[in-house]
Design an enzyme around this catalytic site. Structure first.
Site, PDB file in Angstrom:
ATOM      1  N   GLU A  37       0.886  -1.199   0.115  1.00 35.28           N
ATOM      2  CA  GLU A  37       0.243   0.031  -0.016  1.00 35.28           C
ATOM      3  C   GLU A  37       0.861   1.306  -0.156  1.00 35.28           C
ATOM      4  O   GLU A  37       1.940   1.408   0.890  1.00 35.28           O
ATOM      5  CB  GLU A  37      -0.760   0.003   1.230  1.00 35.28           C
ATOM      6  CG  GLU A  37      -2.214   0.377   0.827  1.00 35.28           C
ATOM      7  CD  GLU A  37      -2.958  -0.635   0.059  1.00 35.28           C
ATOM      8  OE1 GLU A  37      -3.051  -0.280  -1.017  1.00 35.28           O
ATOM      9  OE2 GLU A  37      -3.687  -1.303   0.527  1.00 35.28           O
ATOM     10  N   ASP A  40       3.089   2.204  -4.922  1.00 34.75           N
ATOM     11  CA  ASP A  40       3.167   2.236  -6.441  1.00 34.75           C
ATOM     12  C   ASP A  40       3.812   3.603  -6.656  1.00 34.75           C
ATOM     13  O   ASP A  40       4.603   3.625  -7.699  1.00 34.75           O
ATOM     14  CB  ASP A  40       1.561   1.954  -7.034  1.00 34.75           C
ATOM     15  CG  ASP A  40       0.609   2.976  -6.391  1.00 34.75           C
ATOM     16  OD1 ASP A  40       0.616   3.567  -5.700  1.00 34.75           O
ATOM     17  OD2 ASP A  40      -0.594   2.643  -6.939  1.00 34.75           O
ATOM     18  N   GLY A 128     -16.792   3.977  -3.551  1.00 33.65           N
ATOM     19  CA  GLY A 128     -16.363   4.553  -2.328  1.00 33.65           C
ATOM     20  C   GLY A 128     -15.864   3.619  -1.385  1.00 33.65           C
ATOM     21  O   GLY A 128     -15.357   3.848  -0.106  1.00 33.65           O
ATOM     22  N   ALA A 129     -15.919   2.419  -1.724  1.00 27.81           N
ATOM     23  CA  ALA A 129     -15.348   1.368  -0.842  1.00 27.81           C
ATOM     24  C   ALA A 129     -13.842   0.933  -0.972  1.00 27.81           C
ATOM     25  O   ALA A 129     -13.250   0.008  -0.184  1.00 27.81           O
ATOM     26  CB  ALA A 129     -16.167   0.003  -1.160  1.00 27.81           C
ATOM     27  N   GLY A 130     -13.501   1.649  -1.907  1.00 34.37           N
ATOM     28  CA  GLY A 130     -11.880   1.766  -2.168  1.00 34.37           C
ATOM     29  C   GLY A 130     -11.469   0.267  -2.822  1.00 34.37           C
ATOM     30  O   GLY A 130     -10.452  -0.365  -2.777  1.00 34.37           O
ATOM     31  N   SER A 132     -11.595   0.476  -6.280  1.00 38.83           N
ATOM     32  CA  SER A 132     -11.262   0.900  -7.687  1.00 38.83           C
ATOM     33  C   SER A 132     -12.411   0.909  -8.518  1.00 38.83           C
ATOM     34  O   SER A 132     -12.343   0.434  -9.805  1.00 38.83           O
ATOM     35  CB  SER A 132     -10.012   0.225  -7.928  1.00 38.83           C
ATOM     36  OG  SER A 132      -9.059   0.621  -7.316  1.00 38.83           O
ATOM     37  N   GLU A 166      -6.810   9.526 -14.591  1.00 36.68           N
ATOM     38  CA  GLU A 166      -7.255   9.712 -13.151  1.00 36.68           C
ATOM     39  C   GLU A 166      -6.617  10.745 -12.549  1.00 36.68           C
ATOM     40  O   GLU A 166      -7.316  11.741 -11.664  1.00 36.68           O
ATOM     41  CB  GLU A 166      -6.818   8.476 -12.377  1.00 36.68           C
ATOM     42  CG  GLU A 166      -7.209   8.191 -10.883  1.00 36.68           C
ATOM     43  CD  GLU A 166      -8.526   7.840 -10.622  1.00 36.68           C
ATOM     44  OE1 GLU A 166      -9.188   6.827 -11.419  1.00 36.68           O
ATOM     45  OE2 GLU A 166      -8.992   8.358  -9.557  1.00 36.68           O
ATOM     46  N   ASP A 178      -4.015   0.361  -9.569  1.00 35.21           N
ATOM     47  CA  ASP A 178      -5.425   0.018  -9.695  1.00 35.21           C
ATOM     48  C   ASP A 178      -5.712  -0.427 -11.442  1.00 35.21           C
ATOM     49  O   ASP A 178      -6.364  -1.534 -11.432  1.00 35.21           O
ATOM     50  CB  ASP A 178      -6.559   1.113  -9.344  1.00 35.21           C
ATOM     51  CG  ASP A 178      -6.174   1.500  -7.802  1.00 35.21           C
ATOM     52  OD1 ASP A 178      -5.541   0.626  -6.975  1.00 35.21           O
ATOM     53  OD2 ASP A 178      -6.377   2.770  -7.475  1.00 35.21           O
TER      54      ASP A 178
HETATM   55  C1  GLA Z   1      -5.276   4.263  -4.215  1.00 35.72           C
HETATM   56  C2  GLA Z   1      -4.430   4.732  -5.264  1.00 35.72           C
HETATM   57  C3  GLA Z   1      -3.335   3.685  -5.678  1.00 35.72           C
HETATM   58  C4  GLA Z   1      -2.642   3.356  -4.598  1.00 35.72           C
HETATM   59  C5  GLA Z   1      -3.215   3.129  -3.392  1.00 35.72           C
HETATM   60  C6  GLA Z   1      -2.609   2.923  -2.305  1.00 35.72           C
HETATM   61  O1  GLA Z   1      -5.829   2.983  -4.382  1.00 35.72           O
HETATM   62  O2  GLA Z   1      -5.257   4.780  -6.592  1.00 35.72           O
HETATM   63  O3  GLA Z   1      -2.652   4.075  -6.782  1.00 35.72           O
HETATM   64  O4  GLA Z   1      -1.373   4.498  -4.208  1.00 35.72           O
HETATM   65  O5  GLA Z   1      -4.178   3.945  -3.187  1.00 35.72           O
HETATM   66  O6  GLA Z   1      -1.601   1.650  -2.025  1.00 35.72           O
END
Ligand code: GLA
Length: 388
Positions: A37, A40, A128-130, A132, A166, A178
């Site tokens: 996390e 990237d 909104g849940a993370g 992507s 993005e 993502d």
């Molecule tokens: C979001 C971003 C990714 C990455 C994560 C954290 O999902 O879109 O590029 O940086 O946060 O790992």
């Protein structure tokens, strides 16, 4: 609705909205990051997988230069001339699909000379849940346009195009993870990506054979990476790299941390320590998966969460509670996933304990007075593809 139903519905809705048949329907998945996390954009390592929640794009080329987008999540129809498309004129959800057209233009495609298109979008990736949902839209549209415009760009290039959309059209300073997961994912597998070289390997996850499931706990605490914390963390990482005289934190190893502590303030040091140790955890996870299988990765997931909570400080109390409650109910490892400040946690859980984890996490949230979380399982799935 099954995914086949989503595909036929997308084609039917296109016909309904635009009065003609689509050329085809393409889909792309959301993703879960297993580990790695905020590594990237530091040119480090990530290990995400594509999930069985997808976005569908029904697309038909036009004989003029106009692009029109509609979707099931908004009444609006947005229309632009391709020759004129730019981040300045894009906003709202249409910035995702139209941002892709713009980003292809930035990649050398002559937009004024391309056929316009109509696109209709639908999705079962929670927003909104993370997970992507935004990359899923971008990647579905990217592979559709790549095919219909006969561009023949490879998937790492399309991932870069998605990231550019993005970053500039949506305005979130995110990395390449993502879009890479959405484009490169493979059933039952994770994508081990080196974000410096963009070389990737498919790593077998073997969850099913080991009797494991990935449980998602969507805390319903909504987050946005276009604002605040995400950009601040990115800036801290850049400051840490500058203090160490390296191009990016990829060039810093665990053995360099003692020296790092001497040349920066404590907060920057803890941000750096997260990234450096997280890269090492990604490598350790890949090794453990290959040598021993997924039962061996639980502690590494736990350690990743602690690092994000204490060093990188991107967790929230709801995510911490989700992780603790899932572990107490029998998950073998748990961590928040994605950019943080809200969104979801993942819990690697023996199949026979999924119901237990679900009810105990829900009970813990109720007791704490938090909004009820949404809890469901996901399966590592194939990346973006043409459906129809
Ligand atoms: C979001 C971003 C990714 C990455 C994560 C954290 O999902 O879109 O590029 O940086 O946060 O790992």
């Amino acid at each position: 609705m099954t995914h086949d139903d989503f595909t036929s519905q997308a084609a039917a809705d296109f016909l309904d909205r635009f009065g003609r048949a689509a050329d085809g329907v393409w889909s792309a998945p959301g993703r879960v990051n297993l580990i790695g996390e905020h590594t990237d954009y530091n040119e480090g390592f990530v290990l995400p997988f594509a999930i069985d929640r997808r976005t569908w794009a029904a697309v038909g080329l036009r004989d003029d230069n106009t692009a029109r987008v509609t979707s099931t999540f908004s009444e609006d129809e947005v229309e632009v001339e391709l020759a004129q498309v730019s981040p300045e004129i894009l906003d709202g959800w249409s910035a995702y699909p139209l941002g892709i057209a713009w980003a292809l233009g930035e990649n050398g495609i002559d937009l004024a000379g391309q056929a316009g298109f109509d696109v209709h979008i639908s999705s079962d990736v929670p927003v909104g849940a993370g997970l992507s949902s935004s990359a899923a839209i971008e990647c579905a549209v990217a592979i559709a346009l790549d095919e219909r415009w006969q561009l023949e760009l490879d998937r790492p290039t399309l991932a870069r195009v998605g990231q550019l959309a993005e970053n500039k059209a949506v305005g979130a300073p995110t990395g390449i993870m993502d879009q890479s997961a959405s484009l490169l994912g493979r059933r039952d597998s994770a994508v081990f990506l080196d974000c410096r070289s963009l070389r990737s390997e498919i790593v077998d996850l073997g969850f099913q054979a080991a009797g494991l499931e990935i449980v998602i706990i969507d805390t319903k605490v909504s987050h946005s990476h276009a604002t605040g914390g995400y950009a601040a963390r990115r800036a801290s990482c850049e400051a840490g790299a500058a203090a160490l005289g390296v191009e990016s934190l990829r060039d810093v190893g665990v053995a360099d941390l003692d020296r790092a502590r001497e040349v920066m303030d404590d907060e920057t040091f803890r941000r750096v320590r997260h990234v450096v140790t997280e890269n090492a955890r990604v490598l350790a996870t890949v090794r453990a998966l290959r040598e021993s299988g997924p039962l061996a990765i639980g502690e590494i997931l736990d350690a990743s969460h602690v690092s994000m909570r204490d060093d990188f400080e991107i967790s929230v109390p709801e995510l911490d509670l989700a992780v603790v409650a899932a572990r107490e109910a029998g998950a073998i490892g748990a961590r928040m996933t994605g950019g943080g400040f809200g969104g979801a946690a993942i819990a690697l859980t023996p199949s026979h304990l999924v119901a237990e984890v679900t009810s105990q996490v829900a009970a813990a949230f109720a007791e704490a007075g938090y909004t009820a979380p949404e809890i469901f399982t996901v399966k590592p799935s194939d990346g973006a593809k043409r459906e129809l």
